[in-house]
Scaffold this motif. Structure first.
Motif, PDB file in Angstrom:
ATOM      1  N   GLY A  12       0.793  -1.217   0.000  1.00 20.95           N
ATOM      2  CA  GLY A  12       0.000   0.000   0.000  1.00 20.95           C
ATOM      3  C   GLY A  12       0.829   1.272   0.000  1.00 20.95           C
ATOM      4  O   GLY A  12       0.330   2.333  -0.364  1.00 20.95           O
ATOM      5  N   THR A  13       2.092   1.156   0.431  1.00 16.06           N
ATOM      6  CA  THR A  13       3.001   2.314   0.417  1.00 16.06           C
ATOM      7  C   THR A  13       3.832   2.297  -0.858  1.00 16.06           C
ATOM      8  O   THR A  13       3.828   3.251  -1.633  1.00 16.06           O
ATOM      9  N   ASP A  18      -2.090  -5.586  -2.085  1.00  9.72           N
ATOM     10  CA  ASP A  18      -1.538  -6.345  -0.962  1.00  9.72           C
ATOM     11  C   ASP A  18      -0.750  -7.532  -1.512  1.00  9.72           C
ATOM     12  O   ASP A  18      -1.315  -8.433  -2.146  1.00  9.72           O
ATOM     13  N   LYS A  47     -10.122  -8.140  11.136  1.00  9.50           N
ATOM     14  CA  LYS A  47     -10.390  -6.735  10.820  1.00  9.50           C
ATOM     15  C   LYS A  47     -11.147  -6.053  11.961  1.00  9.50           C
ATOM     16  O   LYS A  47     -10.919  -4.880  12.270  1.00  9.50           O
ATOM     17  N   ASN A 151       4.289  -5.664  12.623  1.00  8.95           N
ATOM     18  CA  ASN A 151       3.349  -4.578  12.392  1.00  8.95           C
ATOM     19  C   ASN A 151       3.189  -3.783  13.679  1.00  8.95           C
ATOM     20  O   ASN A 151       3.573  -4.236  14.751  1.00  8.95           O
ATOM     21  N   ASN A 152       2.633  -2.580  13.557  1.00  6.53           N
ATOM     22  CA  ASN A 152       2.382  -1.730  14.720  1.00  6.53           C
ATOM     23  C   ASN A 152       3.659  -1.554  15.552  1.00  6.53           C
ATOM     24  O   ASN A 152       4.710  -1.210  15.016  1.00  6.53           O
ATOM     25  N   ASP A 176       1.367   3.902   5.148  1.00  7.79           N
ATOM     26  CA  ASP A 176       0.023   4.201   4.628  1.00  7.79           C
ATOM     27  C   ASP A 176      -1.112   3.777   5.553  1.00  7.79           C
ATOM     28  O   ASP A 176      -2.276   3.953   5.203  1.00  7.79           O
ATOM     29  N   THR A 177      -0.795   3.205   6.737  1.00  3.53           N
ATOM     30  CA  THR A 177      -1.862   2.789   7.654  1.00  3.53           C
ATOM     31  C   THR A 177      -1.459   3.104   9.094  1.00  3.53           C
ATOM     32  O   THR A 177      -0.315   3.484   9.374  1.00  3.53           O
ATOM     33  N   SER A 178      -2.408   2.867   9.999  1.00  3.90           N
ATOM     34  CA  SER A 178      -2.130   3.060  11.430  1.00  3.90           C
ATOM     35  C   SER A 178      -1.057   2.090  11.919  1.00  3.90           C
ATOM     36  O   SER A 178      -0.412   2.336  12.935  1.00  3.90           O
ATOM     37  N   ASP A 180       1.729   1.801  10.814  1.00  2.00           N
ATOM     38  CA  ASP A 180       3.037   2.441  10.633  1.00  2.00           C
ATOM     39  C   ASP A 180       3.312   3.536  11.662  1.00  2.00           C
ATOM     40  O   ASP A 180       4.380   4.134  11.663  1.00  2.00           O
ATOM     41  N   LYS A 193       0.979   7.944   2.829  1.00  2.77           N
ATOM     42  CA  LYS A 193       0.416   7.772   1.476  1.00  2.77           C
ATOM     43  C   LYS A 193       1.080   8.726   0.469  1.00  2.77           C
ATOM     44  O   LYS A 193       0.401   9.360  -0.341  1.00  2.77           O
TER      45      LYS A 193
END
Length: 196
Positions: A12-13, A18, A47, A151-152, A176-178, A180, A193
């Motif tokens: 996504g970055t 995906d 999710k 992640n996270n 690009d997401t939380s 990161d 993004k």
């Protein structure tokens, strides 16, 4: 000259899709839809934060690759790279990475697995910090991860463990997401993004 560290999330970055699902669909076209449907309810639970995403991902990947040798998986990964680079990479990201001087250090930092990420990292001359697969003594994939899902907070933990941040004047991160956010905490500059 200021020494800079560049940290890039992958899915996504740098990519338009995906890579986990894309790699498995590309590599196992005859089984992918059936296994995806089996796991679809679990993806929904993950999710909704009612199931641990890393465990669901581990089991999904194991359904396709458990018991395969390191060389078999490496061959699938190389084939995926050869057929899909640069199609899944944002053109602006491709151009940007190639413009970064080799004096500076670049890393892909991703929750995706080292199988299919390594050829991309090698192509760009980048280090790789990601979720790692576990192989047994005979070189067969156990179906488990050898590391935590990267992640996270794990992104931050792994970067601090594997990179000496004191060597750099600037740390530049792209995501690009939380997932990161924790990586962004280490950065002197962060871009959300940026390429899409």
């Amino acid at each position: 000259m200021n020494r800079k560290l560049y940290l890039f999330d992958f899915d996504g970055t740098l990519t338009t899709k995906d890579s986990l699902f894309d790699f498995l669909k590309f590599s196992f076209p005859n089984h992918y839809n059936k296994y995806f449907l089996i796991f679809f309810p679990f993806f929904i639970l993950a999710k909704l934060k009612l199931a641990e995403p890393g465990r669901i991902k581990e089991k999904f990947i194991a359904r396709f690759l458990k018991g395969k040798s390191y060389h078999e998986i490496q061959s699938l990964s190389n084939r995926y790279f050869e057929k899909n680079y640069p199609l899944i990479i944002h053109p602006k990201a491709d151009e940007y990475i190639k413009s970064v001087s080799n004096y500076h250090d670049k890393f892909i930092v991703s929750a995706s697995v080292n199988f299919w990420l390594q050829p991309f990292a090698d192509h760009y001359g980048m280090g790789l910090i990601c979720t790692e697969a576990e192989f047994d003594e005979q070189g067969y994939f156990t179906g488990k991860f050898a590391s935590e899902n990267c992640n996270n907070e794990q992104k931050k933990i792994r970067i601090e463990k594997e990179v000496d941040l004191s060597l750099y004047d600037e740390v530049i991160a792209f995501g690009d997401t939380s997932g990161d956010r924790a990586m962004f905490e280490l950065a002197t500059k962060s871009f959300f993004k940026h390429f899409n």
